[in-house]
Design a protein around this motif. Structure first.
Motif, PDB file in Angstrom:
ATOM      1  N   THR A 152       0.849  -1.184   0.000  1.00  0.00           N
ATOM      2  CA  THR A 152       0.000   0.000   0.000  1.00  0.00           C
ATOM      3  C   THR A 152       0.888   1.239   0.000  1.00  0.00           C
ATOM      4  O   THR A 152       2.051   1.182   0.399  1.00  0.00           O
ATOM      5  CB  THR A 152      -0.943   0.059   1.226  1.00  0.00           C
ATOM      6  OG1 THR A 152      -0.169   0.317   2.406  1.00  0.00           O
ATOM      7  CG2 THR A 152      -1.720  -1.233   1.394  1.00  0.00           C
ATOM      8  N   GLN A 153       0.309   2.335  -0.441  1.00  0.00           N
ATOM      9  CA  GLN A 153       1.012   3.621  -0.404  1.00  0.00           C
ATOM     10  C   GLN A 153       0.032   4.721  -0.009  1.00  0.00           C
ATOM     11  O   GLN A 153      -1.130   4.706  -0.395  1.00  0.00           O
ATOM     12  CB  GLN A 153       1.628   3.958  -1.768  1.00  0.00           C
ATOM     13  CG  GLN A 153       2.771   3.058  -2.180  1.00  0.00           C
ATOM     14  CD  GLN A 153       3.366   3.447  -3.523  1.00  0.00           C
ATOM     15  OE1 GLN A 153       3.024   4.462  -4.099  1.00  0.00           O
ATOM     16  NE2 GLN A 153       4.264   2.615  -4.024  1.00  0.00           N
ATOM     17  N   ASN A 154       0.529   5.655   0.791  1.00  0.00           N
ATOM     18  CA  ASN A 154      -0.192   6.888   1.128  1.00  0.00           C
ATOM     19  C   ASN A 154      -1.472   6.665   1.924  1.00  0.00           C
ATOM     20  O   ASN A 154      -2.386   7.490   1.854  1.00  0.00           O
ATOM     21  CB  ASN A 154      -0.508   7.695  -0.142  1.00  0.00           C
ATOM     22  CG  ASN A 154       0.745   8.106  -0.892  1.00  0.00           C
ATOM     23  OD1 ASN A 154       1.778   8.377  -0.290  1.00  0.00           O
ATOM     24  ND2 ASN A 154       0.659   8.126  -2.213  1.00  0.00           N
ATOM     25  N   LEU A 155      -1.544   5.573   2.682  1.00  0.00           N
ATOM     26  CA  LEU A 155      -2.660   5.406   3.601  1.00  0.00           C
ATOM     27  C   LEU A 155      -2.359   6.183   4.881  1.00  0.00           C
ATOM     28  O   LEU A 155      -1.224   6.191   5.372  1.00  0.00           O
ATOM     29  CB  LEU A 155      -2.883   3.934   3.928  1.00  0.00           C
ATOM     30  CG  LEU A 155      -3.218   2.998   2.763  1.00  0.00           C
ATOM     31  CD1 LEU A 155      -3.523   1.599   3.288  1.00  0.00           C
ATOM     32  CD2 LEU A 155      -4.383   3.523   1.942  1.00  0.00           C
ATOM     33  N   LEU A 156      -3.373   6.804   5.450  1.00  0.00           N
ATOM     34  CA  LEU A 156      -3.167   7.633   6.632  1.00  0.00           C
ATOM     35  C   LEU A 156      -2.740   6.815   7.840  1.00  0.00           C
ATOM     36  O   LEU A 156      -1.995   7.301   8.700  1.00  0.00           O
ATOM     37  CB  LEU A 156      -4.453   8.396   6.954  1.00  0.00           C
ATOM     38  CG  LEU A 156      -4.918   9.425   5.909  1.00  0.00           C
ATOM     39  CD1 LEU A 156      -6.220  10.075   6.364  1.00  0.00           C
ATOM     40  CD2 LEU A 156      -3.851  10.478   5.679  1.00  0.00           C
ATOM     41  N   SER A 157      -3.184   5.567   7.931  1.00  0.00           N
ATOM     42  CA  SER A 157      -2.907   4.741   9.105  1.00  0.00           C
ATOM     43  C   SER A 157      -1.519   4.116   9.081  1.00  0.00           C
ATOM     44  O   SER A 157      -1.035   3.619  10.107  1.00  0.00           O
ATOM     45  CB  SER A 157      -3.950   3.633   9.210  1.00  0.00           C
ATOM     46  OG  SER A 157      -3.971   2.856   8.023  1.00  0.00           O
ATOM     47  N   GLY A 158      -0.850   4.099   7.930  1.00  0.00           N
ATOM     48  CA  GLY A 158       0.425   3.427   7.757  1.00  0.00           C
ATOM     49  C   GLY A 158       0.369   2.547   6.523  1.00  0.00           C
ATOM     50  O   GLY A 158      -0.696   2.380   5.919  1.00  0.00           O
ATOM     51  N   ASN A 159       1.505   1.968   6.152  1.00  0.00           N
ATOM     52  CA  ASN A 159       1.558   1.260   4.875  1.00  0.00           C
ATOM     53  C   ASN A 159       2.315  -0.054   4.946  1.00  0.00           C
ATOM     54  O   ASN A 159       3.317  -0.183   5.667  1.00  0.00           O
ATOM     55  CB  ASN A 159       2.221   2.156   3.818  1.00  0.00           C
ATOM     56  CG  ASN A 159       1.320   3.287   3.392  1.00  0.00           C
ATOM     57  OD1 ASN A 159       0.382   3.088   2.635  1.00  0.00           O
ATOM     58  ND2 ASN A 159       1.595   4.487   3.901  1.00  0.00           N
ATOM     59  N   LEU A 160       1.810  -1.015   4.190  1.00  0.00           N
ATOM     60  CA  LEU A 160       2.517  -2.263   3.942  1.00  0.00           C
ATOM     61  C   LEU A 160       3.512  -2.008   2.825  1.00  0.00           C
ATOM     62  O   LEU A 160       3.121  -1.676   1.699  1.00  0.00           O
ATOM     63  CB  LEU A 160       1.513  -3.347   3.543  1.00  0.00           C
ATOM     64  CG  LEU A 160       2.064  -4.717   3.143  1.00  0.00           C
ATOM     65  CD1 LEU A 160       2.834  -5.357   4.298  1.00  0.00           C
ATOM     66  CD2 LEU A 160       0.932  -5.623   2.685  1.00  0.00           C
ATOM     67  N   ALA A 161       4.802  -2.152   3.122  1.00  0.00           N
ATOM     68  CA  ALA A 161       5.831  -1.782   2.153  1.00  0.00           C
ATOM     69  C   ALA A 161       6.228  -2.938   1.243  1.00  0.00           C
ATOM     70  O   ALA A 161       6.558  -2.721   0.070  1.00  0.00           O
ATOM     71  CB  ALA A 161       7.070  -1.248   2.878  1.00  0.00           C
TER      72      ALA A 161
END
Length: 236
Positions: free
Chosen positions: A114-123
C-alpha cells in the motif's frame, strides 16, 4: 484513503465519462492509468448497472473506521520479486489507485503493498514459497501453510516473519454486486514471529477457479483491517 465530500458529487458524471471512453482493460503502461475513487461521509454503494457499465475492473475497499470507497484498476503488471522463487503465471499485481493517490496492490486478492494510507503502509511482502491463494487455496494439492516476510511503516518495521495456517470454514452465500453468490470461506491464522501478535484474515473464493472475490485482511500486524470486495474482475 480520504477524499473530500465535494468529490462525491462527481460520481455520476465520472462514470458516464468512463463509459464513453470504452478503453480496453489491457493496462500495460503508466500512461494508461485511471485514478478514480469516491469517498464521502457515507459508504459508496453502486447498483449493479453502474458497475457493469463501467469498463474497468473495480472493487470496494473499506479500512476500519473509514467509509467504503469505490476504486477502479489503475495498472496490471507481472509481480516483481526479490526472492529466488519464480512467480507463477497468475502472479499479476493489480494496482488500485484513488484520486488522492492512495494505492492498494493485490495479487489474486492478497494485499501485498500500500502507499499513502493515513494509518500506515505495507511496504513489501516476500517469500520463497508461492502464496496458496495464487496456487488455488480450494485445491487439495495446495499447501495450507505459508511463511513470508513483510515490511511496514511507520516506525520502519523490516523483515518480520509471518507464519500462516489456512482453514476451510465452509460454503457461504455472500452478496456481490446485488447478487447472492456462492463462495468458499477460508480463514488464515497468522502468527508474527518475535512479537506477541496473532490475527486472522478471511478470504471468500470463487468455487470454480479459486479467485478471491471478497476478503478482510490486516494491512500489517499493528495496522487496521481492510475489507476488499471484487465488483468487476480484471480481464487480462
Amino acid at each position: 484513503m480520504r477524499i473530500t465530500k465535494k468529490r462525491l458529487s462527481l460520481l455520476t458524471t465520472s462514470i458516464v465519462l468512463i463509459s464513453i471512453t470504452g478503453c480496453s482493460q489491457r493496462i500495460s503502461a503508466l500512461n494508461d492509468t485511471i485514478k478514480l475513487a469516491f469517498i464521502g461521509d457515507d459508504d459508496i454503494q453502486l447498483n449493479s448497472e453502474q458497475v457493469r457499465s463501467n469498463p474497468y475492473a473495480s472493487i470496494y475497499a473499506k479500512i476500519d473506521g473509514t467509509p467504503q470507497a469505490f476504486v477502479v484498476l489503475a495498472l496490471a503488471e507481472p509481480k516483481q520479486t526479490l526472492t529466488p522463487v519464480r512467480p507463477t503465471p497468475e502472479a499479476i499485481e493489480l494496482k488500485w489507485l484513488s484520486a488522492d493517490n492512495a494505492m492498494l496492490v493485490t495479487v489474486n486478492g492478497r494485499l501485498v503493498r500500500t502507499q499513502n494510507l493515513l494509518s500506515g503502509n505495507l511496504a513489501a511482502v516476500e517469500s520463497t514459497q508461492p502464496d496458496p491463494l495464487i496456487l488455488g487455496l480450494h485445491l487439495n494439492s495446495t499447501p495450507k501453510v505459508w511463511t513470508r516476510t513483510i515490511d511496514w511503516q511507520p516506525n520502519f518495521h523490516y523483515g518480520y516473519t509471518l507464519n500462516s495456517q489456512f482453514n476451510f470454514i465452509g460454503e457461504e452465500n455472500i452478496l456481490l454486486n446485488d447478487t447472492q453468490t456462492q463462495a468458499l470461506h477460508y480463514i488464515e491464522l497468522v502468527s508474527v514471529e518475535n512479537i506477541d501478535i496473532q490475527y486472522k484474515n478471511d478470504f471468500w473464493l470463487n468455487p470454480e477457479n479459486g479467485q478471491v472475490i471478497k476478503s478482510r485482511q490486516k494491512i500489517a500486524p499493528n495496522l487496521p483491517f481492510i475489507d476488499i470486495t471484487l465488483l468487476k474482475p480484471f480481464a487480462s
